[in-house]
Design an enzyme around this catalytic site. Structure first.
Site, PDB file in Angstrom:
ATOM      1  N   CYS A  13       0.980  -1.193  -0.039  1.00 15.67           N
ATOM      2  CA  CYS A  13      -0.042   0.011  -0.048  1.00 15.67           C
ATOM      3  C   CYS A  13       0.896   1.302  -0.091  1.00 15.67           C
ATOM      4  CB  CYS A  13      -1.148  -0.128   1.050  1.00 15.67           C
ATOM      5  SG  CYS A  13      -0.209  -0.002   2.792  1.00 15.67           S
ATOM      6  N   ASN A  16       2.394   1.442   4.153  1.00 18.76           N
ATOM      7  CA  ASN A  16       2.771   0.198   4.920  1.00 18.76           C
ATOM      8  C   ASN A  16       2.217   0.238   6.409  1.00 18.76           C
ATOM      9  OD1 ASN A  16       5.543  -1.882   5.427  1.00 18.76           O
ATOM     10  ND2 ASN A  16       3.724  -2.440   5.003  1.00 18.76           N
ATOM     11  N   CYS A  18      -1.363   0.465   7.452  1.00 15.10           N
ATOM     12  CA  CYS A  18      -2.684   0.075   7.358  1.00 15.10           C
ATOM     13  C   CYS A  18      -3.081  -1.097   6.631  1.00 15.10           C
ATOM     14  CB  CYS A  18      -3.655   1.440   6.952  1.00 15.10           C
ATOM     15  SG  CYS A  18      -3.498   2.713   8.154  1.00 15.10           S
ATOM     16  N   ARG A  19      -3.416  -0.877   5.197  1.00 10.68           N
ATOM     17  CA  ARG A  19      -3.728  -1.866   4.264  1.00 10.68           C
ATOM     18  C   ARG A  19      -2.738  -3.192   4.228  1.00 10.68           C
ATOM     19  NH1 ARG A  19      -5.116   1.587  -0.549  1.00 10.68           N
ATOM     20  NH2 ARG A  19      -3.414   2.598   0.070  1.00 10.68           N
ATOM     21  N   SER A  20      -1.853  -2.772   3.878  1.00 14.43           N
ATOM     22  CA  SER A  20      -0.659  -4.015   3.490  1.00 14.43           C
ATOM     23  C   SER A  20      -0.162  -4.822   4.756  1.00 14.43           C
ATOM     24  CB  SER A  20       0.563  -3.534   2.819  1.00 14.43           C
ATOM     25  OG  SER A  20       1.439  -2.562   3.550  1.00 14.43           O
ATOM     26  N   ASP A 131      -8.175   3.339   1.213  1.00 15.64           N
ATOM     27  CA  ASP A 131      -7.040   3.716   2.439  1.00 15.64           C
ATOM     28  C   ASP A 131      -7.909   4.279   3.628  1.00 15.64           C
ATOM     29  OD1 ASP A 131      -5.151   4.634   4.196  1.00 15.64           O
ATOM     30  OD2 ASP A 131      -3.945   5.604   2.673  1.00 15.64           O
TER      31      ASP A 131
END
Length: 166
Positions: A13, A16, A18-20, A131
């Site tokens: 993301c 690095n 939140c999402r990933s 995000d």
């Protein structure tokens, strides 16, 4: 005894945090539950370097924990070597995918780049993982819902196309 090479999946993301790292934790949990931990290497990174060394966003960790995910990854930036070290590099949104394809040195490396949204099945209104950084609690819960759905579908496809078994 021949050692089997682990199948590498890198989730990416922007920062690095939140999402990933959440995708990394969700996928690792699914791999572990299927008894395939020795067959996979799962990691995450960001296209930007603002948060290098940081733990995932506290809000993401808080929302992930009740679902059984502990986010302990420390943020890092995508490196050129990732394109050699991983079999798949999965971007969370179109901007991530575009950035990754620009970083790839060869057509073969570009072919390793996928969009997480291509594996979302239960949420037809989403073709990417948004995000949640500037969102409230519902944004983090949505990301986890999308990742649980897409990671399961992605894992099924990897297993099927690579003949991976226990």
């Amino acid at each position: 005894m021949k050692e089997t090479r682990k199948y590498g999946v890198l989730f990416v993301c922007l920062g690095n945090i939140c999402r990933s790292p959440a995708a990394q934790a969700v996928m690792q949990h699914m791999v572990d539950e299927r008894g395939l931990s020795d067959r996979f290497y799962i990691d995450s990174a960001g296209t930007g370097g603002w948060h290098i060394g940081d733990m995932p966003d506290k809000r993401m960790r808080v929302h992930a924990r009740p679902r059984g995910y502990e986010l302990t990854h420390h943020a890092r930036k995508v490196q050129a070597s990732d394109f050699e070290d991983f079999d798949l590099i999965v971007g969370m949104d179109a901007a991530n995918v575009d950035d990754l394809r620009c970083l790839a040195a060869t057509i073969e490396q570009q072919d390793k780049v996928l969009m997480m949204g291509d594996y979302i099945r239960q949420f037809p209104n989403y073709d990417y993982v948004p995000d949640p950084y500037y969102e409230g609690s519902e944004g983090f819960e949505l990301v986890l819902d999308l990742l649980e759905d897409s990671c399961e579908n992605l894992l099924d496809q990897i297993i099927k196309h690579n003949h991976i078994s226990k």
